[in-house]
Design an enzyme around this catalytic site. Structure first.
Site, PDB file in Angstrom:
ATOM      1  N   GLU A 119       0.745  -1.095  -0.066  1.00 49.01           N
ATOM      2  CA  GLU A 119       0.075   0.073   0.064  1.00 49.01           C
ATOM      3  C   GLU A 119       0.915   1.250   0.092  1.00 49.01           C
ATOM      4  O   GLU A 119       0.877   2.133  -0.739  1.00 49.01           O
ATOM      5  CB  GLU A 119      -1.075  -0.132   1.134  1.00 49.01           C
ATOM      6  N   ASP A 176      -5.446  -4.038  -2.353  1.00 44.66           N
ATOM      7  CA  ASP A 176      -5.505  -2.661  -2.568  1.00 44.66           C
ATOM      8  C   ASP A 176      -3.929  -2.135  -2.810  1.00 44.66           C
ATOM      9  O   ASP A 176      -3.754  -1.145  -3.532  1.00 44.66           O
ATOM     10  CB  ASP A 176      -5.854  -1.970  -1.236  1.00 44.66           C
TER      11      ASP A 176
END
Length: 414
Positions: A119, A176
């Site tokens: 991330e 993500d």
């Protein structure tokens, strides 16, 4: 400020079968799988809990070819705005680079044991493109490629810890992080015309699309937070989703490199999941949501909180310019009270705050939402990034400024 740091479980890797590029656990209530500060816990119950061998996910066997379609005809291309240069020569980026980006390109999570995660690498790459800083982008991508592309497929291992040997002790991905890195590579390829960025973006996008997006689900495509641990085969209440993993502006641009996927449907499903996830008196989504049944509910074994992950949901909505005013309403109500100098973490069962996020960068999120919905100008104190903050609030502040400059620049004018 007291930040909740959820324990990353180093023992998870020892439970893996050698053929499985994922992670598992003994049968017990799961901990949150990843918080935005880079912490990740266990989430697998399913097959391993029942003493069965998990079915290995086969690695990609070939490099996907680049799209041959006319770029102007690629789905989703026109929907999103180009990122490059949107941050400009902002001193906030220079300070960010000096504080959080090492000489080798590792993004350091200062509030979480100085670890790095996919991330953070993705956010750093996006900010470098937004600032037009190609040398920094290449450093961050180079470190990411060398240290996180260590799975048997095209996805990134989610966590790198400087005090662990090996530094990557958990081979699961975080979807993500994969999305953010693929998006950043797409934007870099568009900005600087580098074919290797486009190839890498396509590899990542095709792979997470194949392994983590349930395109035939209801109410539409569902995004699994990782390859292992969240599907129906892994949990009795699976599949599990996390709304903050729907990076809406990324889905508007990934059609450039992976036009075979229906990214518009992924956007629509994320908005629909949000509308079905108004829990408790606050009407807020929890971090982890069971999508097993049509009536969505908070996932089993997780605190029913609106917390570190979920505060990114309105950031991505506003950045992409999607959703109706009522989709933003619970966030505006939560963030529009008397106490605007800090953000609450909320127990959705009774709507009461259980903790507060007090670093000033967090308050750029309410400012962005008010800007996107009403054209409310950013407060003067939030038009520049304050020194001395940790990785996560500083990152969110810069991302909110980028989103405002791309979508509603009038909010930042004097």
């Amino acid at each position: 400020m007291s930040r909740r740091t959820l324990p990353a479980l180093a023992c998870a890797a020892s439970l893996l079968l050698s053929a499985m590029p994922g992670w598992a656990q003994a049968p017990q209530a799961p901990l949150p799988a990843q918080a935005p500060d880079g912490t990740q816990g266990q989430a697998v119950q399913g097959q391993v809990a029942q003493g069965q061998e998990p079915t290995p996910v086969p690695p990609a066997t070939a490099v996907p070819s680049l799209p041959s379609a006319n770029p102007g005809e690629m789905p989703g291309r026109a929907a999103g705005l180009a990122l490059a240069g949107s941050l400009g020569d902002d001193p906030g980026w220079r300070a960010y680079r000096a504080r959080f980006v090492t000489e080798k390109g590792r993004i350091v999570d200062t509030a979480n044991g100085l670890i790095s995660h996919s991330e953070g690498q993705g956010y750093g790459m996006l900010l470098a493109v937004a600032a037009g800083d190609r040398p920094a982008f290449e450093r961050i991508w180079g470190w990411t490629r060398a240290n996180l592309l260590v799975r048997s497929d095209e996805l990134l291992a989610w966590r790198w810890a400087p005090d662990h040997r090996p530094a990557v002790s958990d081979m699961n991905n975080a979807t993500d992080g994969d999305i953010l890195v693929a998006w950043a590579l797409t934007e870099a390829a568009e900005a600087w015309g580098e074919p290797s960025y486009r190839t890498a973006a396509r590899r990542l996008a095709v792979e997470f699309g194949r392994k983590t997006i349930l395109f035939r689900a209801s109410p539409g495509p569902l995004l699994l937070p990782a390859v292992a641990g969240f599907a129906a085969r892994d949990r009795a209440d699976g599949p599990l989703v996390n709304l903050s993993y729907w990076v809406f502006p990324a889905f508007q641009r990934l059609g450039i490199v992976a036009p075979e996927y229906d990214w518009a449907a992924v956007i629509r499903s994320g908005v629909e999941v949000l509308r079905r996830s108004r829990f408790g008196p606050s009407g807020l989504p929890t971090e982890w949501i069971s999508a097993k049944d049509e009536a969505l509910r908070p996932a089993d074994g997780f605190p029913p909180l609106f917390s570190y992950n979920a505060i990114r949901i309105p950031l991505y909505l506003a950045w992409a310019g999607v959703g109706r005013p009522e989709d933003y309403a619970p966030f505006r109500t939560l963030w529009g009270g008397i106490d605007r100098e800090r953000l609450p973490i909320v127990d959705t069962r009774d709507g009461r705050p259980v903790e507060w996020l007090t670093e000033p960068g967090y308050t750029a999120l309410p400012a962005l939402v008010a800007c996107a919905q009403d054209g409310t100008p950013f407060p003067d104190s939030l038009r520049s990034v304050q020194d001395g903050q940790n990785y996560y609030p500083t990152t969110l502040h810069l991302l909110a400024l980028v989103a405002a400059r791309m979508r509603t620049p009038s909010c930042l004018k004097s």
